[in-house]
Design a protein around this motif. Structure first.
Motif, PDB file in Angstrom:
ATOM      1  N   GLN A 103       0.818  -1.203   0.000  1.00 39.06           N
ATOM      2  CA  GLN A 103       0.000   0.000   0.000  1.00 39.06           C
ATOM      3  C   GLN A 103       0.857   1.261   0.000  1.00 39.06           C
ATOM      4  O   GLN A 103       0.372   2.351  -0.283  1.00 39.06           O
ATOM      5  CB  GLN A 103      -0.925   0.005   1.223  1.00 39.06           C
ATOM      6  N   GLU A 104       2.118   1.104   0.350  1.00 40.50           N
ATOM      7  CA  GLU A 104       3.053   2.227   0.394  1.00 40.50           C
ATOM      8  C   GLU A 104       4.467   1.696   0.226  1.00 40.50           C
ATOM      9  O   GLU A 104       4.708   0.508   0.389  1.00 40.50           O
ATOM     10  CB  GLU A 104       2.899   2.992   1.708  1.00 40.50           C
ATOM     11  N   PRO A 105       5.409   2.564  -0.137  1.00 34.71           N
ATOM     12  CA  PRO A 105       6.779   2.094  -0.354  1.00 34.71           C
ATOM     13  C   PRO A 105       7.349   1.412   0.880  1.00 34.71           C
ATOM     14  O   PRO A 105       7.040   1.788   2.017  1.00 34.71           O
ATOM     15  CB  PRO A 105       7.547   3.379  -0.677  1.00 34.71           C
ATOM     16  N   GLU A 106       8.189   0.427   0.604  1.00 35.03           N
ATOM     17  CA  GLU A 106       8.799  -0.369   1.667  1.00 35.03           C
ATOM     18  C   GLU A 106      10.305  -0.184   1.663  1.00 35.03           C
ATOM     19  O   GLU A 106      10.945  -0.214   0.622  1.00 35.03           O
ATOM     20  CB  GLU A 106       8.484  -1.849   1.462  1.00 35.03           C
ATOM     21  N   LEU A 107      10.866  -0.012   2.853  1.00 35.79           N
ATOM     22  CA  LEU A 107      12.305  -0.023   3.059  1.00 35.79           C
ATOM     23  C   LEU A 107      12.671  -1.448   3.462  1.00 35.79           C
ATOM     24  O   LEU A 107      12.176  -1.952   4.475  1.00 35.79           O
ATOM     25  CB  LEU A 107      12.694   0.977   4.157  1.00 35.79           C
ATOM     26  N   GLY A 108      13.491  -2.105   2.653  1.00 31.13           N
ATOM     27  CA  GLY A 108      13.903  -3.474   2.928  1.00 31.13           C
ATOM     28  C   GLY A 108      15.360  -3.668   2.574  1.00 31.13           C
ATOM     29  O   GLY A 108      15.991  -2.801   1.955  1.00 31.13           O
ATOM     30  N   GLN A 140       5.815   8.273   5.226  1.00 30.51           N
ATOM     31  CA  GLN A 140       5.309   7.832   3.916  1.00 30.51           C
ATOM     32  C   GLN A 140       5.891   6.508   3.423  1.00 30.51           C
ATOM     33  O   GLN A 140       5.644   6.121   2.289  1.00 30.51           O
ATOM     34  CB  GLN A 140       5.553   8.924   2.875  1.00 30.51           C
ATOM     35  N   PHE A 141       6.666   5.815   4.257  1.00 34.34           N
ATOM     36  CA  PHE A 141       7.169   4.494   3.886  1.00 34.34           C
ATOM     37  C   PHE A 141       7.328   3.645   5.134  1.00 34.34           C
ATOM     38  O   PHE A 141       7.374   4.166   6.251  1.00 34.34           O
ATOM     39  CB  PHE A 141       8.462   4.582   3.063  1.00 34.34           C
ATOM     40  N   VAL A 142       7.356   2.342   4.926  1.00 30.21           N
ATOM     41  CA  VAL A 142       7.320   1.379   6.019  1.00 30.21           C
ATOM     42  C   VAL A 142       8.296   0.237   5.762  1.00 30.21           C
ATOM     43  O   VAL A 142       8.837   0.102   4.664  1.00 30.21           O
ATOM     44  CB  VAL A 142       5.897   0.785   6.193  1.00 30.21           C
ATOM     45  N   SER A 143       8.479  -0.597   6.771  1.00 32.55           N
ATOM     46  CA  SER A 143       9.116  -1.902   6.612  1.00 32.55           C
ATOM     47  C   SER A 143       8.128  -2.945   7.078  1.00 32.55           C
ATOM     48  O   SER A 143       7.483  -2.782   8.122  1.00 32.55           O
ATOM     49  CB  SER A 143      10.397  -2.016   7.446  1.00 32.55           C
TER      50      SER A 143
END
Length: 185
Positions: A103-108, A140-143
């Protein structure tokens, strides 16, 4: 076995064009690392990590590598190859990207086994987190991290992320969603 044609570097004008396009993408330098756009020379390391970590085939690894790399053109963010400053050795990868169901950009991130537990993930993810703040804004981004992945949950917390219980409601009980707000001092 002959490698698939799509995994072979271009030559001539195509090679020059690819280098020109990559040069337009951000390069982030930290104390020990350089985070840069991926090249086909990085694909063997990506493939090795995907095989060891997920049991992916070479074709599956290629598909994901291409997918995350295309994010630069489609969304303005994507896959960073993480290299050592001292010798340009690829030690891993960090993404700020969208997967199909996100649903939103991911930091991985993914790092080679021999380069884990050396602080590279923290150093690289901190740099990409700050890049994400500048590009996308705070919050605005998640992991997305499995509850059982204690090291990745600890990393998200070290990076200043907070659990987003509302977002976690869209997943099973095993999924943590870490939201990145302004960096903590």
């Amino acid at each position: 076995m002959t490698p698939a044609r799509c995994t072979q570097p271009p030559s001539g004008k195509a090679a020059m064009a690819a280098a020109q396009y990559r040069a337009a993408l951000p390069v982030i330098q930290t104390r020990r690392l350089v985070l840069r756009a991926p090249t086909l020379d990085d694909l063997p390391v990506w493939t090795l990590i995907c095989k060891e970590s997920f049991g992916d085939t070479e074709q599956e690894a290629w598909t994901e590598f291409s997918y995350y790399t295309s994010g630069w053109l489609l969304h303005g963010h994507g896959l960073f190859s993480v290299t050592l400053k001292e010798d340009d050795q690829v030690v891993g990868f960090v993404i700020l990207a969208l997967e199909w169901d996100d649903q939103e950009p991911e930091l991985g991130y993914m790092f080679r086994a021999e380069h884990r537990m050396k602080g590279y993930a923290t150093e690289a993810c901190t740099a990409v987190r700050d890049f994400g703040f500048d590009l996308l804004g705070s919050g605005q981004f998640v992991s997305y991290v499995s509850q059982s992945n204690t090291r990745s949950n600890a990393l998200a917390e070290r990076l200043g992320a907070l659990r987003d219980k509302t977002a976690e409601g869209a997943f099973d009980n095993d999924q943590h969603v870490w939201r990145y707000g302004e960096a903590r001092a």
